[in-house]
Enzyme design. Structure first.
Site, PDB file in Angstrom:
ATOM      1  N   ILE A 519      40.598  32.674  37.941  1.00  0.00           N
ATOM      2  CA  ILE A 519      40.255  33.487  36.876  1.00  0.00           C
ATOM      3  C   ILE A 519      39.261  34.308  36.680  1.00  0.00           C
ATOM      4  O   ILE A 519      39.003  34.802  35.623  1.00  0.00           O
ATOM      5  CB  ILE A 519      40.467  32.314  35.656  1.00  0.00           C
ATOM      6  N   GLY A 520      38.136  34.262  37.647  1.00  0.00           N
ATOM      7  CA  GLY A 520      36.909  34.908  37.647  1.00  0.00           C
ATOM      8  C   GLY A 520      36.334  34.885  38.902  1.00  0.00           C
ATOM      9  O   GLY A 520      36.533  33.850  39.508  1.00  0.00           O
ATOM     10  N   VAL A 521      35.519  36.091  39.370  1.00  0.00           N
ATOM     11  CA  VAL A 521      34.777  36.136  40.581  1.00  0.00           C
ATOM     12  C   VAL A 521      33.700  36.698  40.089  1.00  0.00           C
ATOM     13  O   VAL A 521      33.393  37.582  39.356  1.00  0.00           O
ATOM     14  CB  VAL A 521      35.443  36.970  41.518  1.00  0.00           C
ATOM     15  N   GLY A 522      32.210  36.117  40.655  1.00  0.00           N
ATOM     16  CA  GLY A 522      31.145  36.508  40.522  1.00  0.00           C
ATOM     17  C   GLY A 522      29.987  36.464  41.710  1.00  0.00           C
ATOM     18  O   GLY A 522      30.659  35.963  42.648  1.00  0.00           O
ATOM     19  N   GLY A 523      28.721  36.645  41.615  1.00  0.00           N
ATOM     20  CA  GLY A 523      27.821  36.782  42.386  1.00  0.00           C
ATOM     21  C   GLY A 523      27.880  35.250  43.258  1.00  0.00           C
ATOM     22  O   GLY A 523      27.487  34.995  44.313  1.00  0.00           O
ATOM     23  N   PHE A 524      28.059  34.229  42.225  1.00  0.00           N
ATOM     24  CA  PHE A 524      28.093  32.732  42.601  1.00  0.00           C
ATOM     25  C   PHE A 524      29.099  32.461  43.599  1.00  0.00           C
ATOM     26  O   PHE A 524      29.304  31.419  44.214  1.00  0.00           O
ATOM     27  CB  PHE A 524      27.827  31.769  41.326  1.00  0.00           C
ATOM     28  N   VAL A 527      35.871  31.192  40.041  1.00  0.00           N
ATOM     29  CA  VAL A 527      36.138  29.981  39.205  1.00  0.00           C
ATOM     30  C   VAL A 527      37.675  30.058  38.972  1.00  0.00           C
ATOM     31  O   VAL A 527      38.637  31.101  38.837  1.00  0.00           O
ATOM     32  CB  VAL A 527      35.892  30.741  37.638  1.00  0.00           C
ATOM     33  N   LYS A 541      33.986  26.071  38.406  1.00  0.00           N
ATOM     34  CA  LYS A 541      33.229  26.960  39.268  1.00  0.00           C
ATOM     35  C   LYS A 541      32.641  26.573  40.574  1.00  0.00           C
ATOM     36  O   LYS A 541      32.089  25.539  40.591  1.00  0.00           O
ATOM     37  CB  LYS A 541      32.018  27.499  38.286  1.00  0.00           C
ATOM     38  N   ASP A 637      21.832  38.707  28.786  1.00  0.00           N
ATOM     39  CA  ASP A 637      23.306  39.249  29.656  1.00  0.00           C
ATOM     40  C   ASP A 637      24.352  39.280  28.459  1.00  0.00           C
ATOM     41  O   ASP A 637      25.447  38.921  28.903  1.00  0.00           O
ATOM     42  CB  ASP A 637      23.695  38.559  30.706  1.00  0.00           C
TER      43      ASP A 637
END
Length: 863
Positions: A519-524, A527, A541, A637
């Protein structure tokens, strides 16, 4: 220690440097085996061990005890490397775009007379100079980028070049002319953003048409860099690229044709990625045509710059309107080489406002019979402007290579016979020295090959070093800012009451990290939506060990949120740290991000009342962050993708990866590098790198306009005046016409007075100076008042419509279950037949000592 020991240490340092992913700046102190610091920058000796620099020959190390002229590089210019044969420097690094600067300071050393020095320089096959004589270049009016100036003349010279490196390194060749020698004092290599030069540039006299210059395949030499109307800007004042900006007055035909003005307010860049083009001090001064000492006000401001003929040139003009706050007040024409480059030029319109830093590039060809480049700004009689003034803040001129050549051979009026005679004398004088150098070079090469095998073994050992281990906080008995890298994080588990999950439980909850549950993608990392054993839905996460940037943010989230609990902050349920995995588990926010319900998806749109309530919830979360601890926390942010909605559309702030603890009582701000998301960044923070709580307030003001207009904060596909949402919305807000740009899906289902008040709050949040913005507490109070206005209006409308039995305007009702709720699985049966429990609202409190269950903020969408 001896040569062998120094060599081994040097090779270790080289291996470490080679391991870097990106090439850092190379600052080389030539002719020295030691390092020196100049204005906080470390220049490494070119013969120092482990400097990641390879020289093909040692040359001669020359030095002087005294450097004349007022130069910031005085200590750097006390040494030089002299070469009588071809000398190659190879700097090992990554591919990309770079500035190369060669520093020359001629001084007498033994029998070497700099006046008799002639040589050529090439970099990666690009010829930079040919038959180059430094004293002659310094004494010639065509010299560029002088680094220092004495009482009456320049004493040193810096040649600057820009080119793209497609191989893993930069090879610089110094080639002395036959019978002569060359020298260099310092070499500077600076990484540059790829977009510093665009390939498509307006051609002078081309009626506004652009020309493709194929700059990625060409070399560029900086000929002039002038701070127009201001003082000299030294390299240490241009911290991005360490450029020198000279005075422009010495190049003007008539200095009295333009008066100097200074800015008394704050400058921002027209576009966020414009920071590389010039530092802010360039835009804080300018020349204008308005000068009471000039009788003829229509006289052009003119600069005459001597350049090399038969080359292509790129002219960059820097502008910033410092006086007028509306358009069509200052229109003028730009002439380059007596050809019109632009007419009806209005800085305010092109830059998008007053105090906006902006630049324009132009391209022209210098014919073989001309070596004077003219830049002129004058009135445009055909324009319907209020004034016929002109303004210029900065000026740069760049020479473009032709067929791999930037060199231009100057004639210093020396006959070939004298040159041959001089060369013969030089050869006799230095013949014995060359023989000694050859013998010394052979010994060095022999030792190098003998020592090569041990250095290889050292490199193999390095490759077997342990890899990444998870990051966790120390327990409550240690420094809260500490972290354990590569150690057993038992303190983390012991000091937190959050549940410790096994990796098997996490895999079961996510169906073995099924990609369909992302449901989400980031630099870490990613998710996942997961379902725990007790049927609780969770956001899981999973950190990516390869993402150093993401891991740093991960650690910051834990550090910050171990102190916090609040209804409007996303809570953390627990963690998992098995088999080199680092996983955090958060409460699942069933209705996703605020942005997804405003625009960009097919999800149901929020009503005006719901939007106000969501903004109130987010404001409560931010207000608590700013005031819930002694120094407060600055989110840094704030944006619509970091405001998440639960099953009841209660807003909760997410993603603390960039957050900072607020300033102490004796300080007004936190000095830190600029981080955040373009479009939401506080211009004052962006400009000064001074972070305050008011930076969050500015970002929240952008969110408020985003909620009204339902569009992206930055959209480059729109007309220029609409690209930036904050600027575009502020224009309509100041005209009291915000309803013109409101989300059409609201369809007048709002109180006009509530919209007016809402817009006024957003406008106050976007004040240019932080001290003029309200606190988040004040913003919250005003938003609650707006909600009261909207609710009263709805009650009035409902009463009026009750007589006809019409359906109320505000639909759907806040208590209804939306389609997203059903898709999110809130009323989906649990695996064991039970219903999923709804997470209870959490009390507003500050957790002291980490003894309570600590919540966590999760970004469900990457930055």
């Amino acid at each position: 220690m001896g040569f062998f020991g120094l060599f081994v240490i040097g090779m270790i340092c080289v291996l470490v440097r080679i391991g870097d992913a990106q090439m850092n700046a190379f600052l080389v102190n030539c002719g020295s085996n030691s390092s020196i610091n100049v204005n906080g920058r470390k220049w490494i000796g070119d013969s120092s061990p482990g400097n990641n620099i390879t020289m093909s020959a040692p040359g001669i190390e020359a030095s002087t005890a005294m450097v004349s002229g007022d130069t910031v590089y005085a200590s750097l210019y006390k040494t030089a490397r002299i070469f009588t044969d071809r000398l190659n420097y190879t700097l090992q690094g990554a591919q990309g775009s770079y500035f190369l600067r060669l520093h020359f300071y001629p001084f007498a050393f033994e029998n070497f007379n700099a006046n008799q020095s002639y040589f050529s320089v090439e970099a990666n096959g690009l010829k930079l100079v040919s038959e180059f004589n430094v004293p002659g270049e310094i004494g010639d009016k065509n010299s560029n980028l002088q680094a220092s100036k004495g009482n009456s003349s320049f004493t040193s010279l810096v040649k600057e070049y820009f080119f793209n490196v497609e191989s893993n390194g930069i090879a610089i060749d110094f080639i002395p002319s036959k019978g002569s020698f060359g020298f260099v004092n310092a070499i500077e290599v600076i990484p540059v953003a790829d977009k510093l030069f665009l390939d498509s540039v307006k051609k002078v006299g081309g009626n506004g048409a652009n020309s493709s210059l194929n700059l990625s395949k060409r070399g560029i030499e900086t000929m002039y860099r002038l701070n127009v109307g201001g003082s000299t800007i030294n390299p240490d004042q241009d911290s991005e690229l360490w450029r020198l900006w000279e005075l422009d007055s010495g190049y003007m035909i008539n200095v009295d044709a333009g008066s100097e003005i200074r800015n008394k307010s704050y400058i921002v860049y027209a576009l966020p990625n414009d920071t590389y083009f010039a530092p802010i001090p360039v835009y804080e001064s300018a020349r204008t045509m308005s000068n009471n000492d000039v009788l003829e006000k229509r006289f052009n401001m003119s600069w005459k710059l001597e350049v090399d003929p038969d080359f292509d040139y790129l002219v960059r003009l820097h502008f910033c309107e410092l006086v007028y706050n509306i358009s069509n007040q200052r229109n003028f024409r730009i002439y380059i080489n007596n050809k019109t480059a632009a007419d009806n030029f209005d800085i305010f319109t092109r830059a998008g406002g007053m105090n906006k830093a902006y630049h324009e590039d132009y391209f022209d060809v210098m014919p073989s019979q001309s070596n004077n480049l003219w830049i002129q700004l004058g009135p445009d009689a055909s324009a319907a402007a209020a004034g016929t003034d002109a303004l210029l803040n900065g000026l740069e001129v760049f020479k473009l290579s032709r067929d791999g050549n930037l060199a231009f051979v100057q004639s210093y009026q020396k006959s070939e016979e004298k040159k041959s005679s001089r060369s013969l004398i030089l050869w006799v004088a230095i013949g014995a020295g060359i023989a000694s150098i050859v013998i010394l070079a052979a010994i060095v090469v022999l030792i190098f090959w003998l020592c090569r095998k041990p250095s290889t073994q050292q490199g193999d050992t390095k490759k077997t070093s342990p890899g990444w281990r998870p990051i966790f906080l120390l327990d409550s008995t240690t420094n809260a800012k500490g972290s354990l890298r590569g150690q057993n994080p038992s303190g983390f588990a012991a000091s937190r009451s959050g549940r410790r999950f096994t990796l098997a439980e996490i895999r079961a909850a996510t169906n073995n990290f099924d990609e369909s549950l992302v449901i989400g993608v980031g630099g870490f990392g990613k998710v996942f939506k997961g379902e725990l054993e007790d049927c609780t839905l969770a956001a899981i996460k999973r950190a990516n060990p390869q993402s150093q940037q993401g891991l740093t943010e991960f650690e910051t989230e834990i550090e910050m949120l171990s102190k916090l609990r609040h209804r409007h902050l996303v809570a953390m349920i627990g963690f998992c740290e098995e088999q080199n995995e680092m996983i955090l588990v958060y409460e699942f926010m069933a209705n996703g991000t605020l942005r997804s319900h405003v625009f960009g998806t097919d999800l149901p749109s929020l009503t005006w009342k719901q939007r106000i309530e969501v903004c109130i919830g987010a404001a409560r979360g931010l207000h608590y962050l700013h005031t819930g601890s002694e120094r407060g926390i600055i989110h840094r942010d704030v944006k619509t993708t970091n405001i998440l909605l639960d099953e009841n559309f209660v807003a909760k702030m997410a993603d603390f990866g960039l957050s900072k603890t607020g300033p102490s009582l004796e300080h007004t701000h936190v000095s830190t590098a600029v981080k955040g998301s373009f479009g939401y960044l506080d211009p004052e923070y962006f400009r000064r790198q001074q972070l305050t709580e008011k930076s969050d307030v500015y970002s929240f003001g952008v969110v408020l306009f985003e909620v009204i207009c339902a569009r992206a904060v930055i959209n480059p596909t729109l007309p220029k005046d609409q690209i930036n949402l904050a600027e575009w919305a502020m224009k309509w807000q100041r005209q009291k016409s915000l309803e013109t740009i409101i989300d059409p899906r609201l369809n007048e289902k709002y109180s006009p007075e509530s919209l007016t008040r809402f817009g006024e709050i957003a406008e106050k949040c976007l004040a240019e100076e932080g001290k003029s913005r309200p606190t988040m507490g004040e913003v919250l109070w005003h938003l609650e008042y707006v909600l009261q206005i909207q609710e009263a209006w709805l009650s009035t409308i409902a009463a009026e419509m009750s007589f006809t039995g019409s359906q109320p305007l505000e639909l759907p009702d806040d208590n209804d279950t939306t389609e997203l709720d059903k898709e999110g699985g809130l009323d989906k049966p649990c695996k064991n037949g039970e219903s999923a429990a709804v997470t209870a609202d959490q009390p507003d409190q500050l957790v002291v000592g980490g003894s309570e269950e600590f919540p966590q903020i999760s970004s469900l969408q990457g930055r």
